[in-house]
Design an enzyme around this catalytic site. Structure first.
Site, PDB file in Angstrom:
ATOM      1  N   LYS A 192       0.853  -1.188   0.000  1.00  0.00           N
ATOM      2  CA  LYS A 192       0.000   0.000   0.000  1.00  0.00           C
ATOM      3  C   LYS A 192       0.894   1.245   0.000  1.00  0.00           C
ATOM      4  O   LYS A 192       1.935   1.264   0.661  1.00  0.00           O
ATOM      5  CB  LYS A 192      -0.882  -0.018   1.257  1.00  0.00           C
ATOM      6  CG  LYS A 192      -1.852   1.131   1.385  1.00  0.00           C
ATOM      7  CD  LYS A 192      -2.702   0.994   2.655  1.00  0.00           C
ATOM      8  CE  LYS A 192      -3.727   2.100   2.800  1.00  0.00           C
ATOM      9  NZ  LYS A 192      -4.550   1.953   4.021  1.00  0.00           N
ATOM     10  N   SER A 230      -9.528   1.809   3.337  1.00  0.00           N
ATOM     11  CA  SER A 230      -8.741   2.609   2.436  1.00  0.00           C
ATOM     12  C   SER A 230      -7.722   1.806   1.622  1.00  0.00           C
ATOM     13  O   SER A 230      -7.205   2.316   0.625  1.00  0.00           O
ATOM     14  CB  SER A 230      -7.997   3.685   3.236  1.00  0.00           C
ATOM     15  OG  SER A 230      -7.094   3.080   4.148  1.00  0.00           O
ATOM     16  N   SER A 278      -9.393  -0.613   7.565  1.00  0.00           N
ATOM     17  CA  SER A 278      -8.952  -0.494   6.175  1.00  0.00           C
ATOM     18  C   SER A 278      -8.305  -1.731   5.565  1.00  0.00           C
ATOM     19  O   SER A 278      -8.015  -1.731   4.369  1.00  0.00           O
ATOM     20  CB  SER A 278      -7.991   0.676   6.025  1.00  0.00           C
ATOM     21  OG  SER A 278      -8.725   1.861   6.009  1.00  0.00           O
TER      22      SER A 278
HETATM   23  N1  GLN Z   1     -12.824   3.908   7.093  1.00  0.00           N
HETATM   24  C1  GLN Z   1     -12.028   4.305   8.209  1.00  0.00           C
HETATM   25  C2  GLN Z   1     -11.648   5.754   8.070  1.00  0.00           C
HETATM   26  O1  GLN Z   1     -11.948   6.310   7.081  1.00  0.00           O
HETATM   27  C3  GLN Z   1     -10.842   3.413   8.345  1.00  0.00           C
HETATM   28  C4  GLN Z   1      -9.602   3.921   7.718  1.00  0.00           C
HETATM   29  C5  GLN Z   1      -8.410   3.077   7.974  1.00  0.00           C
HETATM   30  O2  GLN Z   1      -8.482   2.017   8.610  1.00  0.00           O
HETATM   31  N2  GLN Z   1      -7.262   3.536   7.518  1.00  0.00           N
HETATM   32  O3  GLN Z   1     -11.049   6.329   8.927  1.00  0.00           O
END
Ligand code: GLN
Length: 483
Positions: A80, A155, A179
């Site tokens: 990532k 994400s 994420s």
């Molecule tokens: N959807 C969550 C957020 O937007 C999780 C993001 C993540 O785990 N990086 O913060």
């Protein structure tokens, strides 16, 4: 020409490499061809083609010369775009870091390379890992390979799709509030977030430091466990890394491992009105099946469900507003072309044009909840909720080996359908943020299929530090119940 290569597990791949002098190169060429064929998914921001081929050839040569295979010899892995890889661009899906080259390796990357892994490319993601759909990337959205009109989740959407569409063997993502687990759920693969501190965060772009963990995407549990065994462990560069390396056994079908587990669930989570009725029904049936097969599965009362998402969005944005203050465009990263009138105006211009809308929203939110007049009303309250959640997990894991939850309230939804309502998207994190707020390990297991054709997962959590047992239980359940 369709290249002849097929990947099942690292173990099988290593058996193939013993027989195949140029096996690593074959594998890399296979993935490079597939990545090119699937460019429209936008899962990769950059592919390290020549480098990966050169590294594969080197590994093949070492093997031919009689060198033993390292634990991840020739294993093709994608990262990532929030994980530092020396000499390579690191943009966090943001224009703010456009053109920035990492000066060092993340500890996880160092360890992958030391064990023979081949890093094939950099995956697209939501900007600074903020989002649940991968539509917040400054470099375009990512498509779900099972239905290109649907989101892959976020994400870490690019890393999930890279594994889903067979564009690498495994990938690393990051999980601050789900994420890794949620995109795995949307893509029909395994997504695992370890116990907080199990993997060093050194070289991971910080979002919410008390919640962030590197996580692993794969198709089989054994491989996920192998990668964890390599990249986990203490690290002098991260004071929040656990001081002892977790002992990770590679799961196997040893009948002595199949002791019926004691499993808890929250009735409130399964009854929650946001949960898709078909997912609810499937989980209820799954609970029945586990019970018929001898597991103890019991409901544990939980009255904090509706406080989890608010607590998460207060704490994560507060930490983000602090972590992201370093991006001012002075020493590196994006610089606005408008001539500044003052230093403040210079920062403002750089940050306003470098950060996307969602990141700006969160910096504002985080700054607000930390501001003098509101600190106690929001930040302190959220810390108190976090403490209650941790207490709850201590109570649950006194009596149970695992806690099961849905991973997400719905399967993958159509692209564009959530973009005008950020609060609705935040609320959809209801099942994943619990593990981050409490530091528990969590995994999404690809067990189910929705009648709309999309997959969905079962989320399994276990006590802090019991990652090896969680992976064994996941192995047992996937072997037994995968459709
Ligand atoms: N959807 C969550 C957020 O937007 C999780 C993001 C993540 O785990 N990086 O913060």
């Amino acid at each position: 020409m369709e290249l002849m290569f097929s990947f099942t597990t690292i173990e099988n791949y290593h058996a193939f490499l013993k027989e195949t002098p140029d096996g690593c190169l074959q594998a890399v060429r296979y993935y490079l061809a597939r990545i090119a064929d699937h460019a429209s998914l936008n899962a990769y921001l950059e592919v390290f083609s020549e480098e990966a081929e050169a590294r594969a050839a080197e590994l093949d040569k070492a093997r031919q010369a009689g060198a033993p295979m390292e634990a991840l010899h020739g294993v093709v892995i994608a990262l990532k775009d929030v994980i530092a890889y020396k000499g390579h661009t690191l943009s966090a899906g943001s224009k703010m870091l456009e053109g920035f080259t990492s000066l060092f390796n993340a500890t996880a990357v160092d360890r992958l390379l030391a064990e023979g892994a081949i890093i094939i490319g950099r995956n697209n993601c939501d900007e600074f890992a903020m989002g649940s759909t991968n539509e917040n990337s400054a470099y375009g959205l990512v498509r779900n390979a099972l239905d290109p009109n649907r989101v892959p989740g976020g994400s870490s959407g690019g890393s999930a799709v890279a594994v889903q569409a067979d564009l690498c063997m495994l990938s690393l993502g990051s999980d601050t509030g789900g994420s890794v687990r949620q995109p795995a759920d949307f893509c029909g693969i395994i997504g695992y977030k370890p116990t907080y501190g199990a993997i060093s965060r050194y070289g991971l772009v910080a979002y919410g430091s008390s919640l962030d963990q590197i996580g692993i995407f794969g198709k089989v549990i054994e491989d996920v466990a192998r990668v964890l065994a390599v990249i986990g462990g203490p690290d002098d560069y991260d004071s929040t890394a656990l001081s002892n390396k977790l002992a990770i056994n590679i799961p196997s079908l040893d009948p002595s491992n199949i002791r019926p587990p004691r499993v808890a669930y929250f009735r409130e989570a399964i009854a929650h009105p946001s949960l898709d009725p078909e997912i609810r029904y499937t989980l209820q049936k799954f609970i029945d099946t586990l019970q018929q097969d001898g597991a103890v599965v019991e409901a544990v009362p939980f009255d904090l469900l509706d406080f989890i998402v608010p607590a998460y969005y207060v704490l994560s944005t507060a930490e983000a507003s602090s972590n992201l203050s370093r991006y001012d465009g002075v020493k590196y990263g994006h610089q606005s072309q408008t001539p500044p009138e003052s230093l403040d105006a210079f920062y403002k211009a750089n940050r306003s044009s470098g950060f996307g809308r969602e990141v700006q929203r969160r910096i504002l939110l985080g700054t607000f909840v930390l501001s003098a007049g509101y600190y106690d009303a929001y930040f302190t309250k959220a810390q108190q909720v976090r403490k209650l959640l941790v207490d709850k997990t201590n109570e649950v894991f006194q009596g149970y080996d695992a806690l099961i939850l849905p991973t997400a309230p719905t399967p993958a939804f159509p692209l564009g359908s959530g973009s005008d309502d950020p609060i609705a998207l935040y609320l959809a994190d209801i099942y994943t943020v619990f593990a981050n707020l409490t530091g528990l390990p969590g995994i999404s297991l690809p067990l189910f299929q929705h009648t709309n054709g999309m997959p969905f997962g079962l989320q399994v959590l276990s006590d802090r530090g019991t990652d090896s047992a969680l992976l064994q239980l996941s192995f047992n359940w996937l072997s037994r119940y995968r459709a």
